[in-house]
Each structure stands twice: as structure tokens, then as C-alpha cells.
Design a protein around this motif. Structure first.
Motif, PDB file in Angstrom:
ATOM      1  N   ARG A  51       1.141  -0.706   0.099  1.00 41.36           N
ATOM      2  CA  ARG A  51      -0.218   0.030   0.132  1.00 41.36           C
ATOM      3  C   ARG A  51       0.646   1.760  -0.487  1.00 41.36           C
ATOM      4  N   LEU A  73      -3.656  -8.472 -10.392  1.00 34.18           N
ATOM      5  CA  LEU A  73      -4.580  -9.539  -9.573  1.00 34.18           C
ATOM      6  C   LEU A  73      -4.751  -9.682  -8.063  1.00 34.18           C
ATOM      7  N   SER A 124      -3.915  -7.903  -5.685  1.00 33.52           N
ATOM      8  CA  SER A 124      -4.726  -6.883  -4.555  1.00 33.52           C
ATOM      9  C   SER A 124      -6.023  -7.938  -3.926  1.00 33.52           C
ATOM     10  N   THR A 125      -5.679  -8.705  -4.145  1.00 33.64           N
ATOM     11  CA  THR A 125      -6.811  -9.972  -4.126  1.00 33.64           C
ATOM     12  C   THR A 125      -6.714 -10.621  -2.944  1.00 33.64           C
ATOM     13  N   ILE A 128      -6.768  -7.160   0.100  1.00 33.65           N
ATOM     14  CA  ILE A 128      -8.129  -7.373   0.163  1.00 33.65           C
ATOM     15  C   ILE A 128      -8.853  -8.749   0.937  1.00 33.65           C
ATOM     16  N   ARG A 155     -12.337 -11.971   5.311  1.00 39.24           N
ATOM     17  CA  ARG A 155     -13.564 -12.386   4.687  1.00 39.24           C
ATOM     18  C   ARG A 155     -14.678 -13.692   3.802  1.00 39.24           C
ATOM     19  N   ILE A 156     -13.355 -13.795   3.120  1.00 38.04           N
ATOM     20  CA  ILE A 156     -13.653 -14.334   2.318  1.00 38.04           C
ATOM     21  C   ILE A 156     -12.336 -15.775   2.977  1.00 38.04           C
ATOM     22  N   LEU A 189     -10.325 -18.549  -2.811  1.00 39.49           N
ATOM     23  CA  LEU A 189      -9.452 -17.102  -3.548  1.00 39.49           C
ATOM     24  C   LEU A 189      -8.574 -17.909  -4.748  1.00 39.49           C
TER      25      LEU A 189
END
Lengths: 221, 221
Positions: free
Chosen positions: B103, B151, B154-155, B158, B164-165, B170
């Protein structure tokens, strides 16, 4: 010129220079010459290059966030494509500065610039949610939208590095990428499946999405 | 302890601390205490926190790049899934430090750290190409692989923000995302279509990809 007017003019001149080359390479002297004022007068309005850079970036961030605004009318794919076009307009206008900022580096990696990048991402995220017309945001939907936004950023950055694929194709591709990532998410999640069906329902039979589906089906044959 | 041995021990202690909290929050004093040596002795080996941080990040980067190595055997989807599992292992082990680094921010945004991030992305890119078994890399293939790597980043970011998943979902999703993005690219490009067919040909009929396709087909009914 009044104080505020002069500040706004300086920001405009600086933004133009910071857009056309990496901000590391732009000097206060150069900004002063381009603005037609003396170097000390630049320092009178901005204590240093970083504060002028941050002011220019604030203006660019607001400009970009404004381009995400899109009327809530017509099929979602067409709305998203119009937003992608305006996003690539922005990326094209600010190419080298956008690249330098997003790739990070000494002159562009301050907490303030990071906060501005985050604020634009958040604006894009909120716009997407408002178009998807959902009130309860599930973790999978949040992941889909946020990770697709990062995909749009990286696609634009890779495009800037040589422009080897026409931007018009990438604008459409990103709309399709969103649909494809939504489909993957929908394959394992009921709620996402419902959202995907809603999205597809409104698409015209001769639109880009139908075209994509047709092409995908022909790949399998 | 010899000089090199002591340096390596310090790097290990620092990496552990930099992984568990944002590097901004870790002090040299704390590193000295954790290593069981005096603060001046830390400075004897490393001129400052930044150089110790960069040494720790170099070790972490090499570790991550090593995890991309995967035998060229069996279906591509299964290989990619094993790499995704090792990637999420790494992300889990270094969570807060990985987040802070990716970040950006004052302590983590130096040119050296950016170069390390780029070197890991490049290692991931080269591994992917070697598994796809292509020699001539078209602009669309480069875009696909590089944007999918972003991707995956960033996955993971997150995911770290609240978890939360389940990460296992994922890891599979990212493999499917790659196939989905490849399919979009293939819909408009002959070369990518050929590559996609080659990828799908080797997939087992009871594998994850076949499962995805089955689920997608059932969505449409």
C-alpha cells in the motif's frame, strides 16, 4: 492576479509539467519559467516542490473522480464502457505523470499522495456500487469491484508502456474482464449469481457482451 | 558469532518484526531487544532502519520468488493452484508487513523497495511464461500475465483486510480468474485463442476448470 487566482494558475502549469514527464525530473525553476514568474514568487505560494506536486495531484484526482460520474440509464456494459473511455482519456492526458505516480518512487510516494490515490479508488468503488444498484455489499462483491479497479489501473499502466494494443480495444476488454470476473465469482456464490443475471438481463442482444459470449462459444467449437 | 552470521540473524529477527506489524511501527530498539544485542551493535551491522528493512525485504523477496518455482508436469490449472497456495502462505506469514509494503508509505516507498517489488513481479511473470511454454510473447499475452499478477496482489491485499472470504476459495478463484481473463483475450485474438485451447486441452475432465465451466453453464439455464 489575486492570490488564489495565481495559486490556481501555478497548479495548472505544474500539473501540465508533472503530467508530461516524471515528477522527479520537473524543477521549480522550470515551473517558474512556464508560469512566467520568478522562482521566489513560486515559493511565496508553495513552500516547496512537494506541496505544489500534492496540489497538482489533488486537482488531477478530483478531475479523474469526476469522470467516473455516469447517468444511471441504459445497459450497464455501455455505461462502463463510457467510463473506461474517459479513464483512458485521463491516462493519455497525464501519461508519464500517471505512470510515475502509480509505480511509486521518491518524489511521489508520500502519505499525502497515497491518500489521494486511495480516495480516487474509493470514488471509483462507490460509483460502481451505485450502478450495480446494491445496498448490501457482500465480501465477494467488494472483492470483485476493488480487484477489477486494480486491474483497470494495471491495464492502463501496461498500455502506457509502449502502447502496443490500441486503447479502444482495452477499454472494451476491461468491460468484458469485469463480466468475466463476475462470472467466476457467480459460479461459486448465489448472491453474485443473482447480480450477474441482473446485469446480463439488461444487455442488448447486439451489444458488446452478447458479442463476447458468441465469440467464446465459437472458441469451443 | 561471525560478522555474516550475526547479520543474517539480525535480518531474520527484523523480517519477523517487519512482517507482524507495519514497518513504520518497528523501532531499532525493539529489533535489538529481540536479537538480544545492544542498539549500537545493530548500527554496527546496519547504518539505519531503512538498510535493515531493505535487507529483510530482499530476503522475503527471494523467498517469495522461490515459491513460484513449480515442476513443469501435469495440468496447468493444478500447477497454478499450487503456486497460489504457496503465495497465500507467504501473504499469511508476512501479513501486516506485506500490506504496508504494497500500500506504500513513508518507510516503505524507497526506490530500492520498489525495485524489489518489481523484481518479484518479473520473477512471477517469467515463471508463468515458462509454464505457458511460449517463446514469442505477444503484447496481449504480456498484458494478460502481468495484469493477472496485479490481480493476485490486490486479491491478497483485500483478503488481508478482514479475511472475510476463506483463502482456499480465493486461491482457486485466482486460477479461474486467469482462465476467464485469458478467455476474454482469446475472444478477440487468434494467438490467445490458440493458447487457451492448449491450456484447456490438458485439463482433467473432473478438474477445477471443468467444474467452473459446468457451473457457468448452469448459471445460464
Amino acid at each position: 492576479m489575486g492570490v488564489d487566482e495565481r495559486r490556481q494558475q501555478l497548479i495548472g502549469v505544474a500539473l501540465d509539467l508533472f503530467s508530461r514527464r516524471s515528477p522527479d525530473e520537473v524543477s521549480i525553476d522550470e515551473i517558474a519559467v512556464a508560469a512566467g514568474i520568478s522562482r521566489p514568487l513560486v515559493y511565496h505560494y508553495f513552500p516547496g516542490k512537494l506541496s505544489l506536486y500534492e496540489a497538482a495531484l489533488t486537482r488531477a484526482s478530483e478531475d479523474l473522480a469526476d469522470r467516473f460520474a455516469e447517468p444511471h440509464e441504459g445497459p450497464l456494459g455501455a455505461r462502463l464502457l463510457r467510463v473506461m473511455r474517459r479513464f483512458f482519456d485521463f491516462v493519455e492526458e497525464h501519461g508519464p505523470g500517471f505512470s510515475a505516480l502509480m509505480r511509486g518512487g521518491p518524489a511521489v510516494g508520500s502519505s499525502a499522495t497515497n491518500a489521494l490515490i486511495q480516495s480516487v479508488r474509493q470514488a471509483a468503488y462507490e460509483q460502481m456500487l451505485s450502478h450495480l444498484d446494491v445496498t448490501d455489499v457482500s465480501p465477494r462483491l467488494e472483492l470483485l469491484v476493488r480487484s477489477w479497479i486494480s486491474l483497470a489501473e494495471s491495464t492502463a499502466l501496461i498500455w502506457l508502456d509502449g502502447r502496443r494494443i490500441p486503447r479502444r480495444e482495452l477499454e472494451i476488454q476491461l468491460v468484458h474482464d469485469f463480466a468475466a470476473l463476475a462470472a467466476v465469482s457467480a459460479a461459486y456464490d448465489q448472491e453474485m449469481a443473482g447480480l450477474l443475471k441482473k446485469m446480463v438481463k439488461d444487455e442488448p442482444a447486439d451489444g458488446h457482451l452478447a458479442d463476447l459470449v458468441g465469440r467464446l462459444i465459437s472458441l469451443g467449437s
